[in-house]
Enzyme design. Structure first.
Site, short mmCIF file in Angstrom:
data_model
loop_
_atom_site.label_atom_id
_atom_site.label_comp_id
_atom_site.label_asym_id
_atom_site.label_seq_id
_atom_site.Cartn_x
_atom_site.Cartn_y
_atom_site.Cartn_z
CE LYS B 82 -4.25 -1.85 0.63
NZ LYS B 82 -5.52 -1.46 0.02
CB SER B 111 -9.14 -3.03 6.94
OG SER B 111 -8.17 -3.43 6.00
#
Lengths: 366, 366
Positions: B82, B111
């Site tokens: 990410k 999340s």
């Protein structure tokens, strides 16, 4: 039989170099990893509260500058540095005695990693292997040993109990003993860890490696590493668990007499044995090993958690005692602060192995 | 606002290459690892017993030849791929809107891994960050996000609940939304994983990379990887958990209609979201992604155990769904057997992240 003192004198950097030439086709050149997060943690003083209940209570926490270089023998074949010594010892046996070795086979006792290492070396080189393992060894280590085609025989946990079973099997099979650590060729093989570590550090950094720290169980790895650095400026240190007297080497150094037997069930299960005779000759020589430090079970667990969660690398408890010393032992940290000054120290930390299971990790941390 | 279909058309290898030029100073070139033990396990047919109770019960188990190349984004900054997308999206925002971005700040919901990634990118580039996280996120991910100086705001777990909190904070702060996956720049950033993977495979092997498989949560990684390989012969596949309908993408492909909401508490906590609109345009295009497979919680745990115990590498459950497909999905394995033949396939498997804790590992395996 050569005396331990004479054997120790023959342990030279050239002997380690020669071992490397022999074993290179059979072992991995494991990576040397760095981790900025761990450098930052180690270079931050402990809180005064963290020292309460330790021998350092009341001291001003040291403020060392530490850059780690982790020699990842957990990525070695069979998951531990022991592959180096086992291949070296067996290759030397075959060189010296030839076919006789394949007829008689080899035998050893080990809490696990040396067992798997000798089993792998023996199957690779076509030699039968008998391995005496404590009944309470980690199941994955037992399975690993058997998977290499070795015959596993179970024993009690102490070195006395293990050696009795070895003698019994030898009487039946005439198998040649390949000791786990108290052996010239084993020590030279383990010393190749240091040779690679030094070369890899030099590839990454223009300054010298200030220090190296390794776990001490029987002392094969530490005395091999100390042998490689014996003609260099790099300081060599050892680390042990303190639980139930597992710090036999440290206690022996204080008493100026080797401790001959240990009965400990430290979580660092590779370090439950007393230091060997030849190993003791090397480690008790201050010119070779400058200090041995001991850490608690909780400190071992803290270090292991950091390696798993921050470095994302799986290590067994025995592997992180050196890191735990760097993080938690104020005597060690004070020395780095004083000698390293603002520039600090580049410290090589040997992660000796990674043979654990998710169940074992779960048991440690719940 | 560009339509998802138009955005998907603009997703080209050149766009990924351009993203790489921009983010390279900020991200790690993570290693591409191999593991002979896992190759052997994957290249051994499953037992007929192992197929009992699965959709493949009664079939003759496939016998594929598989060589794995693991792209270890668990070693990426913040422990997950990410970081690539977050740095890319923020660098583009700064390029396009300059100082305004530093005044308004950025906001997202995640999340966990995108949260940490955006927090890191924002603190690195001097931009305030607001992060909406489900209350039940892994504590280490919450702490990691906060440690980068981002403001964390808690929400419920479903995407509807999260988005409501985002809107609320935006109304107060005017912060610019950086979506976790449904975004052109995010997708291009994640696609750089594939660019590196292909180059590293080419350094190691003279033959082509036959296939790549990645996890699919929101689909940012998978659509980015598919974009990079869209003008090449490498087959791209996706993997999802099947638990409680987490395989929304696979089900959507069967129904030829994107599934818009998912409510699952699969252990693969990075994969609990439905696939995004732009991501769906890419993944539902058979020329880009040739198939999406789903695995059970037990299969995810088995794959995770193998990676921890055999490779000695820490991965989070979401990271191993691709490996689990290669090990356990007979449709996938049959395809490798039939198309790869005796030569087999070189398969790139993206380990998407490694953000777990020893407590979380303990909970999974006790």
């Amino acid at each position: 039989m050569t005396s331990p003192a004479i054997a120790a004198q023959s342990l030279t950097p050239a002997a380690v170099q020669a071992a490397y030439g022999l074993i290179q086709p059979y072992v991995h050149r494991t990576p040397l990893l760095t981790c900025k997060t761990l450098d930052t943690i180690a270079s931050t003083p402990q809180t005064p509260e963290a020292l309460v209940g330790t021998p350092f209570e009341g001291q001003t926490p040291a403020h060392p500058q530490i850059r780690f270089f982790f020699k990842c023998e957990n990525f070695q074949r069979i998951g531990a540095f022991k592959a180096r010594g086992a291949f070296h010892a067996l290759l030397r046996l075959l060189e010296e005695r030839g076919e006789e070795v394949k007829r008689r086979g080899v035998i050893t006792h080990s809490s696990g990693n040396h067992a798997q290492a000798l089993a792998l070396a023996a199957s690779t080189l076509g030699v039968p292997a008998y391995i005496v393992m404590p009944r309470i060894s980690t199941p994955s280590k037992i399975a690993g040993t058997q998977s290499h085609g070795a015959e596993v025989i179970f024993s009690g946990s102490t070195s006395v109990e293990r050696e009795a079973v070895v003698a019994e099997i030898q009487a039946k099979t005439d198998a040649i003993l390949v000791p786990p650590y108290d052996d010239f060729n084993i020590i030279c093989g383990q010393g190749t860890t240091a040779l690679e570590l030094e070369a890899q550090h030099a590839e990454a950094r223009s300054q010298a490696l200030d220090a190296v720290i390794t776990p001490i169980g029987g002392g094969g790895l530490n005395s091999g590493v100390a042998t490689w650095f014996s003609d260099k400026k790099t300081h060599v240190f050892g680390a042990e668990p303190s639980f139930e007297g597992a710090d036999d080497c440290r206690r022996g150094l204080q008493a100026k007499k080797r401790v001959e037997a240990v009965g400990t069930l430290t979580i660092a299960d590779g370090l439950r044995t007393p230091v060997g005779l030849i190993n003791w000759e090397v480690i008790s020589n201050e010119k070779r090993v400058e200090g041995v430090f001991a850490v608690t079970e909780e400190q071992i667990k803290s270090a292991m958690r950091l390696v798993l969660e921050r470095m994302k690398v799986v290590v067994e408890p025995s592997a992180v005692v050196g890191l735990a010393v760097c993080l938690f032992d104020e005597d060690f940290r004070r020395r780095v602060e004083q000698e390293g000054g603002e520039g600090g120290w580049d410290i090589g930390v040997v992660f000796s192995g990674g043979n654990t299971t998710v169940e074992a990790i779960a048991k440690l941390f719940t």
